[in-house]
Write an enzyme that holds these catalytic residues in place. Structure first.
Site, short mmCIF file in Angstrom:
data_model
loop_
_atom_site.label_atom_id
_atom_site.label_comp_id
_atom_site.label_asym_id
_atom_site.label_seq_id
_atom_site.Cartn_x
_atom_site.Cartn_y
_atom_site.Cartn_z
N HIS A 69 4.14 -4.30 5.45
CA HIS A 69 2.98 -4.69 4.64
C HIS A 69 1.93 -5.02 5.71
CE1 HIS A 69 0.67 -6.31 1.23
NE2 HIS A 69 0.17 -7.13 2.34
N CYS A 70 0.56 -4.28 5.85
CA CYS A 70 -0.39 -4.48 6.63
C CYS A 70 -1.36 -5.48 6.17
CB CYS A 70 -1.15 -3.13 7.34
SG CYS A 70 -2.06 -3.30 8.43
N PRO A 71 -1.64 -6.68 6.78
CA PRO A 71 -2.64 -7.50 6.39
C PRO A 71 -4.15 -7.26 6.75
CG PRO A 71 -1.84 -8.36 8.24
CD PRO A 71 -1.13 -7.28 8.10
N ASN A 74 -4.67 -5.08 3.75
CA ASN A 74 -4.19 -5.77 2.41
C ASN A 74 -3.42 -4.99 1.39
OD1 ASN A 74 -4.26 -7.95 0.92
ND2 ASN A 74 -6.08 -7.29 -0.18
N ASN A 75 -2.50 -4.33 2.24
CA ASN A 75 -1.59 -3.26 1.63
C ASN A 75 -0.38 -2.94 2.15
OD1 ASN A 75 -0.89 -1.53 -0.91
ND2 ASN A 75 -2.86 -0.72 -1.13
#
Length: 353
Positions: A69-71, A74-75
């Site tokens: 999950h990549c901040p 945001n997905n």
């Protein structure tokens, strides 16, 4: 050319953000009912986890071929947007290298005739250029400071994002995700610990870097397959990875240790009342913390010197029920001695930290 970099970077960035990784349909079950025994069941999505899929706490869905999950987008990075995300990681450093070249040449050409060397000093005259014709855009002290700051940002982005690109290409060329690489490492540790003599072979590595590359990058931009069924190499079972996950999950339950909370813990990231060492050694991870009340029972599965990670057994949950997972300070709990047959505390036995 610089504008071209910008357009391509933003296009892939927003594609990775809005296209998304692709989610396992709610209520999904395999075509053959007997295959359910090889799969994990997600209580949140009320469906079985398809091969290579994992549940994301942030997205609250089971993600197909989840990498992480990549901040920044945001997905999650997964099946549908893995190519766009990787292209973004490639184009961003290339654009920053180009921008760095522009900044360096700008400062060099502007400072070349402004610097005078003495016997013991170096002077820079930022008032005006000592040459004709003068530059169209004035290059004063503020412009020099801004260019130097932008150069630092460009170089920092090149190094940081470039390293992420290298990591992503390594897993893509072996047809793995970051999570699957971790599962493979744990499989080796499990086999070595129990001396079972097994040999775990990662089933989705096609044996050719080009074939692995083509599963993510295609001319149409649409990845191969449907994200639920995956081709496997010869000699591997369709559910080899999921079977290994079930073995690791069972092993984690066996090797977990039960603790009982002896102090309250509010669940803050850096507690100031649990000691200086606990405060400064808080785990650098996005994994949550769990609040504890005195008397709570926790199944600890791993830990650091001053922190532990585990599942809190809720009072209203039966065996196998819902549990809260997260980190908690080690000095807030003690080992819970109990009889394995009656699941009752052992009277008179001294509890150890």
């Amino acid at each position: 050319v610089l504008l071209n970099w910008t357009v391509m970077i933003l296009y892939n960035y927003f594609s990775a953000m809005f296209v998304g990784p692709g989610y396992v349909p709610l209520g999904w079950t395999p075509e053959k009912s007997q295959d359910c025994m090889y799969l994990q069941y997600c209580k949140v999505c009320q469906s079985y986890k398809a091969p290579r899929s994992h549940h994301c706490r942030k997205c609250n869905r089971c993600v197909m071929k989840m990498d992480h999950h990549c901040p920044w987008i945001n997905n999650c990075c997964g099946y549908q947007n893995h190519a766009s995300f990787t292209l973004f990681l490639l184009l961003a450093p290339l654009g920053c290298i180009h921008a760095s070249f522009i900044f360096v040449m700008t400062m060099y050409t502007q400072l070349y005739n402004r610097i005078s060397f003495g016997w013991s000093s170096v002077k820079i005259d930022m008032s005006a250029a000592k040459r004709d014709p003068r530059p169209i855009i004035p290059f004063g002290l503020s412009a020099f400071a801004a260019s130097l700051f932008a150069l630092g940002l460009a170089l920092g982005t090149t190094i940081a994002v470039g390293m992420l690109f290298i990591i992503q290409m390594k897993v893509i060329l072996t047809n793995k995700t970051s999570i699957e690489s971790w599962i493979e490492e744990k499989a080796k540790d499990r086999i070595q610990y129990y001396q079972t003599g097994e040999t775990f072979i990662f089933p989705y590595d096609m044996g050719s870097k080009w074939k692995n590359f083509r599963q993510v990058f295609t001319w149409s931009g649409i990845p191969e397959g449907d994200g639920l069924d995956w081709p496997v190499r010869d000699g591997c079972h369709q559910y080899s990875l999921t079977i290994e996950q079930l073995k690791q999950k069972a092993d984690k339950r066996v090797r977990s240790v039960r603790y009982r909370a002896v102090e309250d813990y509010s669940g803050v990231c850096c507690p100031m009342t649990k000691g200086v060492k606990t405060f400064f050694t808080t785990p650098c991870t996005e994994e949550p913390r769990i609040a504890l009340s005195k008397g709570d029972l926790i199944l600890a599965t791993r830990g650091l010197k001053h922190w532990m990670y585990g599942e809190k057994i809720l009072d209203s949950a039966a065996d196998g029920g819902v549990r809260e997972r997260g980190w908690f300070p080690r000095n807030c709990v003690e080992k819970y001695q109990y009889d394995s047959e009656t699941d009752q505390p052992v009277d008179g036995e001294k509890k150890t930290r």
